[in-house]
Design a protein around this motif. Structure first.
Motif, mmCIF file in Angstrom:
data_model
loop_
_atom_site.group_PDB
_atom_site.id
_atom_site.type_symbol
_atom_site.label_atom_id
_atom_site.label_comp_id
_atom_site.label_asym_id
_atom_site.label_seq_id
_atom_site.Cartn_x
_atom_site.Cartn_y
_atom_site.Cartn_z
ATOM 1 N N SER A 154 0.605 -1.202 -0.051
ATOM 2 C CA SER A 154 0.201 -0.097 0.097
ATOM 3 C C SER A 154 0.805 1.237 -0.026
ATOM 4 C CB SER A 154 -0.899 0.205 1.211
ATOM 5 O OG SER A 154 0.112 0.177 2.257
ATOM 6 N N GLU A 192 0.863 3.530 1.835
ATOM 7 C CA GLU A 192 1.329 3.890 3.521
ATOM 8 C C GLU A 192 2.486 2.849 3.612
ATOM 9 O OE1 GLU A 192 0.553 5.281 6.498
ATOM 10 O OE2 GLU A 192 -0.464 6.876 5.123
ATOM 11 N N ALA A 193 2.422 1.839 3.350
ATOM 12 C CA ALA A 193 3.797 0.793 4.003
ATOM 13 C C ALA A 193 4.683 1.259 2.838
ATOM 14 C CB ALA A 193 3.080 -0.802 3.582
ATOM 15 N N THR A 214 -0.607 -0.683 9.045
ATOM 16 C CA THR A 214 -0.181 -0.790 7.669
ATOM 17 C C THR A 214 0.595 -1.830 7.368
ATOM 18 O OG1 THR A 214 1.589 0.801 8.324
ATOM 19 C CG2 THR A 214 -0.413 1.878 7.611
#
Ligand code: AMP
Length: 415
Positions: free
Chosen positions: A93, A95-96, A252
């Motif tokens: 993602s 976020e990650a 996350t």
């Protein structure tokens, strides 16, 4: 399984060869791909950093799995957009992916997870830069805080150069210098289970003997004959699992390819950086040695079933890749030159394009690379250089010492 591969560089050509060689992959579409990838996949146009466009293409081609090669689409949220369509995706993602997109975020995660790394400060003005440079002393390590395609880092003994780079970047991370040979370790993960690939070494500086400016990478080899035998186990225990656990704790989880860049220092492995995707050109050598079908492995990571995946199988021997770069790379590469001798097995296309009449031309700084395997490192190295010798491209340059120190037994861990 129908697979959509996003990207169009050398890493994606290597991924395409791996995916096309998996009997479970019945259709491979690459977007935008490149002339090398066109040999094993159907090409489609797409802007790789456009989440909605990539997700729509994944639906259109009825992909069962989307594999995202480069970092920019990940940071832009392409994996999230594809997942939202209910399609399995290999890639974290947005976020990650900040693990790669922000050096400050990566340092935060490492601190929270007690991962061994260089001490560092994030600095936003000249006074803070001066304090950090004073504290650590030379050699100075100054990193642009954002994505810089491997070129935002300056390592120098010259204080003025360090200060100039900091001023040019704005927000920088300044850190302690780590001495010792570098290792790239790729880890395939579904967020919880994690499977290491073979460690590799790449060559960041443009010139022989590690001279000149940093580049995206001028060559690579695997495996590492000089690596401590417990290196991978130690890094999984001390770095990978604590990092994955910290990201799960933050809500996350990181699923995809966790690239751990390490320095093997006198006090043990230390993380230099994380990336959120396969490294280029290390992917070319690591995948050349992977016998386990690639599509099945990436699909397992994308669907949270990696824990049930059988152990990886590797070919015997070694692999070496040598990058051929355009005149002027990395400062200002010239593109548009005619390339001959490149349409052969073992030549991985990175920055090439093909005219309507079939003429192949350079289209990027790193143009292509010669990748070969052999029964040992010396044989693989000789075969890779043989491939490169037959390529003609005006003004091109390549390093002549890829894997040389390892072949000659000249790599030692200080201490
Ligand atoms: P990075 O983009 O963080 O991988 O940095 C690019 C290159 O700069 C690395 O591959 C290293 O060769 C070098 N480098 C980065 N950080 C350090 C450090 N703390 N100590 C020594 N060399 C470093």
């Amino acid at each position: 399984m129908r697979v959509l591969l996003v990207g169009g560089g050398g890493r994606e050509h290597a991924l395409a060869l791996g995916l096309a060689g998996d009997p479970a992959v019945e259709a491979l579409v690459a977007a935008p791909g490149n002339p090398g990838i066109a040999g094993v996949a159907q090409l489609r146009e797409v802007t790789p950093t456009d989440p909605a466009a990539v997700a729509a293409l994944a639906v259109e081609v009825a992909a069962d799995l989307v594999v995202i090669g480069p970092e920019a689409p990940l940071v832009a949220g392409v994996a999230d957009a594809v997942r939202a369509k209910g399609i399995a995706v290999f890639g974290p993602s947005a976020e990650a992916a900040r693990l790669e997109g922000s050096k400050t975020f990566a340092k935060d995660v490492m601190t929270a997870a007690a991962v061994p790394t260089a001490r560092a400060y994030t600095c936003e003005d000249a006074a803070a830069v001066a304090r950090a440079l004073d504290e650590f002393g030379a050699p100075y390590v100054v990193k642009d805080d954002g994505l810089a395609a491997g070129k935002g880092v300056v390592v120098t003994d010259d204080r003025a150069t360090a200060e100039r780079h900091a001023a040019e970047c704005g927000r920088v991370v300044i850190e302690e210098y780590l001495s010792g040979p570098e290792v790239s370790l790729f880890v395939v993960t579904d967020g919880e289970a994690a499977v290491p690939l073979l460690p590799a070494q790449d060559f960041k500086r443009v010139g022989d003997g590690d001279t000149g400016p940093n580049t995206g990478g001028m060559g690579a080899y695997a495996p590492l004959p000089w690596a401590p035998p417990n290196l991978v186990d130690d890094v999984m225990r001390d770095v990978v699992h604590p990092t994955l656990a910290e990201l799960r704790r933050r809500g996350t989880p990181f699923a995809g390819l966790l690239y751990v860049g390490l320095a093997i220092t006198p006090s043990g492995p230390r993380v230099i950086e994380f990336n959120a995707r396969f490294g280029d050109p290390e992917t070319q050598v690591v995948l050349a040695l992977l016998e386990t079908p690639l599509g099945g492995l990436l699909h397992a990571a994308a669907t949270g079933t990696l824990g049930a995946h059988p152990p990886l199988r590797w070919r015997d021997g070694a692999a070496v890749t040598v990058v051929v770069a355009a005149e002027g790379y990395p400062a200002g590469p010239r593109t548009g030159d005619v390339i001959t001798g490149a349409d052969r097995a073992g030549i991985i296309h990175a920055g090439t394009r093909r005219d309507a009449d079939g003429t192949l031309r350079s289209a990027g700084g790193r143009v292509l690379c010669g990748t070969a395997t052999g029964p040992d490192l010396a044989a693989a190295r000789d075969a890779a250089y043989e491939l490169v010798r037959d390529v003609e491209l005006a003004g091109a340059h390549h390093r002549t010492d890829i894997a040389a120190a390892a072949v000659d037994g000249r790599i030692t861990i200080p201490g």
